[in-house]
Design an enzyme around this catalytic site. Sequence first.
Site, mmCIF file in Angstrom:
data_model
loop_
_atom_site.group_PDB
_atom_site.id
_atom_site.type_symbol
_atom_site.label_atom_id
_atom_site.label_comp_id
_atom_site.label_asym_id
_atom_site.label_seq_id
_atom_site.Cartn_x
_atom_site.Cartn_y
_atom_site.Cartn_z
ATOM 1 N N HIS A 239 2.995 -0.626 6.487
ATOM 2 C CA HIS A 239 3.210 -0.697 7.935
ATOM 3 C C HIS A 239 3.964 -1.969 8.323
ATOM 4 O O HIS A 239 3.745 -3.025 7.769
ATOM 5 C CB HIS A 239 1.915 -0.563 8.722
ATOM 6 C CG HIS A 239 0.778 -1.414 8.300
ATOM 7 N ND1 HIS A 239 -0.430 -1.379 8.943
ATOM 8 C CD2 HIS A 239 0.641 -2.307 7.301
ATOM 9 C CE1 HIS A 239 -1.248 -2.232 8.355
ATOM 10 N NE2 HIS A 239 -0.633 -2.790 7.366
ATOM 11 N N ASN A 240 4.861 -1.793 9.278
ATOM 12 C CA ASN A 240 5.657 -2.890 9.841
ATOM 13 C C ASN A 240 6.686 -3.473 8.886
ATOM 14 O O ASN A 240 7.261 -4.523 9.160
ATOM 15 C CB ASN A 240 4.746 -4.007 10.388
ATOM 16 C CG ASN A 240 4.033 -3.577 11.660
ATOM 17 O OD1 ASN A 240 2.956 -2.979 11.603
ATOM 18 N ND2 ASN A 240 4.644 -3.818 12.800
#
Lengths: 342, 342, 342
Positions: A239-240
Site C-alpha cells: 500500500h502507498n
Amino acid sequence: MEKTVQELAQYLQGTYENDNPELKITGVKGLVEAGPQDISFAVPPYVEHCHKSRAGVMVLSPQDPPLDGRPVIRVENPRGAFALLLELFRPQEEVERVVSQYAFVHPTAKVGANVAIQAFSYIEAGAVIGDGCVIYPHVYVGKRVKMGENCTLYPNVTVREDCILGNRVILQSGAVIGGDGFGYVNQKDGTHTKVLQTGNVILGDDVEVGSNSCIDRATVNSTIVGSGTKIDNLVQLGHNDVVGKNCLMCAHVGISGSVTIGDNNTFAGQAATTGHITIGSNNLFAGRSGVIGNVGDNNKMAGFPAQPYKEWLKTEASLRKVGDLLKKVKELEKEIKKLQQQ
Amino acid sequence: MEKTVQELAQYLQGTYENDNPELKITGVKGLVEAGPQDISFAVPPYVEHCHKSRAGVMVLSPQDPPLDGRPVIRVENPRGAFALLLELFRPQEEVERVVSQYAFVHPTAKVGANVAIQAFSYIEAGAVIGDGCVIYPHVYVGKRVKMGENCTLYPNVTVREDCILGNRVILQSGAVIGGDGFGYVNQKDGTHTKVLQTGNVILGDDVEVGSNSCIDRATVNSTIVGSGTKIDNLVQLGHNDVVGKNCLMCAHVGISGSVTIGDNNTFAGQAATTGHITIGSNNLFAGRSGVIGNVGDNNKMAGFPAQPYKEWLKTEASLRKVGDLLKKVKELEKEIKKLQQQ
Amino acid sequence: MEKTVQELAQYLQGTYENDNPELKITGVKGLVEAGPQDISFAVPPYVEHCHKSRAGVMVLSPQDPPLDGRPVIRVENPRGAFALLLELFRPQEEVERVVSQYAFVHPTAKVGANVAIQAFSYIEAGAVIGDGCVIYPHVYVGKRVKMGENCTLYPNVTVREDCILGNRVILQSGAVIGGDGFGYVNQKDGTHTKVLQTGNVILGDDVEVGSNSCIDRATVNSTIVGSGTKIDNLVQLGHNDVVGKNCLMCAHVGISGSVTIGDNNTFAGQAATTGHITIGSNNLFAGRSGVIGNVGDNNKMAGFPAQPYKEWLKTEASLRKVGDLLKKVKELEKEIKKLQQQ
C-alpha cells in the site's frame, strides 16, 4: 500470410543480403523449429546457432558476422524485428466486441464503444469502461472503477472499488488490483486491529500486470504505478507504493509499503525492498537483491543487504577464499611460534 | 461529516492544545495531502514533517515535541487514532444484504440473516454461512464449509470443502483456503503418487488472509490458523501447519508443511521455514529469514540459516571485512618472511 | 468402512505381528489423534512417538524396532501404505457428472463422456474436454484448449487458448496456465513494447499444478512440463521453459524463461534459476538455491550462487569462523610486531 524477403526487409526497415528477393516466407519461428519458408532471428550468444538453422532467412544486426552466403536481413534491433514479425504473421485473434447476456453490468456503469464483456464478468455500479476494452470471463470490476481505452482484463482478474486504469492496461489472469493493504494497529493486549484501507490504486497508460500479482490499495490516497511499467507474475506491491514510468519488475518481486520508486528501474526475480524508502531512477537490481535503504540514480546493485554490483562481486569472491584463509592463518601462526622459539 | 476539534479529541480520548476547539474538521488525510479542514497524524520519524503540513489539526503522542503553537491532539497511540479517524470519516460502504438471483446457493446450504451473496458466487451443499457475511462475486464455498458471523470474502476467493472459518474472517481476492497439500509417495520407478489430502483448514476468529495467499488443507486432521493472525499477500502455509494467535506474516512468506508456530510471531517479507519444526511464541523473524530448526520464545532472528539478530549483525559486519583481511594476511606473510630471513 | 487387521495387512501386502488378526479397524489417523479402532503409521524420526499413540495398529517398516508387543503391520514403505489407507478409508467424494445449465459451453467445444462442468465455468470455442474430467466453478478454458481424460480443474483456474493438458492433470485453484510470458522490446525512448506471446503450454500426463501457480505460454512454440512433474503453490515457470518428467517444485520456486530442465529434479522452496540455462537430471536443489549457470546430472546443490551441497556446507562453516579469524589475525599482528622489535 505470404511475404517475399524483399517485402519483409522493407517492413522491418532493414537491408537484405545473399538472397533471392522473391523467396516466399510464410511464417516466423525459433531458430531450431524454423524451416525453409520461415523467417527467424538471433542475438548474441545465439548467433552461432544460425548455421544449424533451416530457416529460409534470418534477422541479424549489422554487427553480427556474415552467414556463409546464407540469406540475412540486417536490422539495428533483431529482437524488435522479431516482435514485429510475430505481429505480422501471428496477429492476435480478434475478440468479438459484445456484452454477453451472461455478464452482470450494473445499470449505472458506463460501457464505451467496441467493448467485449464476456460471460460471468461483473461490472459494479458507477464503473466506467473505456472504448475498445476486452473483459474476459470471471472478471470483477468494482464500484466507480475507471478504465481507459483498449484495456485487456484476462479471466479471474479482480479490480476493487475506486481504482483507476489508464489506456491499454493489460491485467493477466488472477491479478488483484486494489486489495486491502496490510495495515493494523497493534493493541496492548497483543491483538492487531485493522486499519481501513480507504485509498485506491492508479495504473498509468500501458501498464501490464502479470498473473496472480497483487497491487494493494493505499491506506489513504493512492498506490501508483507509472505509465509503461511492466510487472511480471506473483509480484507484490504494498500500500502507498509509488512506482515511476517504464520500470520492469520480474516474478516474485516484493515491494513493501510506502516505497517511492523512480523511472526505468529493473527489479530482477525475487528482488525485494523494505518499506518507507526512496529509490531513484535508472537502477538495476539483480535477482534476489534485498534493498534496505534509500538508493539514488543509475546504480547496479546486488546482494542482501543490496550493495553496488561491483562491490558485491568482490565481496562474493573474497568470501569464497575464507576456507583457504583459515588454513593460511594457521600456517602463519606456526611460523610465528617457530620464530618466537628461536 | 463535520466534527469540531473538541469533538474529535473526545472521540480519540485525547487532549488538545493550541486550538480553537470549535474549528471544524471535515476529513482525514496524510500529512502531505491534508488541508486546513483536515486532521492528520504522525509518528517518528515523520513528526518533523508536521511543520510543513497544511493540516488543520494533527494527532501526536505526548512524547512528541510541541508544534510551534499549531493545533495538536495528543493521544497515546497516534496510529491507532488515525485508524479510528478513518472509520469516522471514511466508513466502509454498506453492501446490500441480499442473495443475488445470479448466485448459486445449493438448497441444502444454510444462509444466515443479513447476508450478501453476490452474482456468480457458488455455495455448495451443506455449507453454513453465518449471519452478516458478505460474499462478493466469483467466490467458491465448498461442501460443508462452516463460516461464522460477519465474514467478508472478496471476489475470486476459493474455500474448499469442509474448511471452517471463525467470526469476522476476511479473505482477500484470490485467496485459496483448503487447496490440496503437496504430498506424494515417491515410487521406485521415479514417479510420485498423490497422497489424498483428506483434512481441512480451520481459521480462527478475526483471521485475515491476503490476496492470492494459499493455505493448504491437512493430509489428515487440520491445518490451523489461530484467532487474530493476519496474513499478507502471496503467502504459503503448507499442510498440517498449526499457527497460533495474533501472528503477522508478510508478503511472500513460505511456511513448509507440519510446522507448529506459537502466538504473536512476526514473519517479515519472504521469510521461510523448513518443514516439521516447532517455533515458540513472541518471535520476530526479519525479512528473508530462513528458519531451519526449532525456535523457542522471545527471539529476534535473521539470516539464512536464521540466527539471533545480534549475532547476525556481527556476522554480516565481519563478512564485510574479509576483503581487508585477505590483504592484511598477505602483509603479515611478508613480514614473517622478512623475520625468517634475518 | 470396517476392516480386520488381517484384511489390512493383505491390502497393504505387509506382515502383521503381535496382533489379534480379527481386531476391527474403522479409520486412519495421525499418531496423536488415532484411537484404539484406528490404524496409523510412522517413519523415522517419528517412530519413537508410536509408544505414546493410542492407535489400534501401526504401520512400520521391517527396519523399525519392535513395538513392545503392540500390534504392527510391517511394509517396505509405510508412507505409501498410509496413502493407500487414506484411499481405503477416506475415498474422495464422487462429483456428479453433469454439465451445469449455469455453465457456458461454446457449441463448438467437444465434451467427453462422464464429465462434470459446474456452474459459472466457461468453455470456449473449439475446446476439447476428455472423458471423465471434473471442472469446478469459475474455471476458464480458452479457445482450442485440449484436455485429456480424467483431469480435475479446481475453482478459479484459468487455462488460456491453445494450451494442451495430458491425462489426469490436476490444477489447483487459482492456477494460471498459459498467461502471457514477460517479453518486451526495450525501445530507445525507454519504453518497453510487448512481444506477442504466440506459443502455448503443454502439460504432460499426471502433472499437478498448485494453487495460484503460473506457467507462462511460450513466445513461439511451447512451454512444456513433462509427465508426472508436480508443482506446488505460488510457483512461477517462465515462457519457453521445458521441464522434464517426475520433477518436484516446491512453493515459491521461480524458473526464469527459456530454461531447460531434465527429469527427476527436486527444487525445494524459494529455489530459483536465472534464464536461458540448462539443467540435467536427478538433481536436488536445496531451499532458496539460486542457480545461475548450467548444471549437469546427479548433483545436490545449495546456496546463491548455487554450489555443490558439500562445498556449500564447508563455505557456510568457514564463514561462521570469520569473527574469530579477525581476532586471531590481530593477535598475530601483535606477535609479529614484538618479534620485529627484538
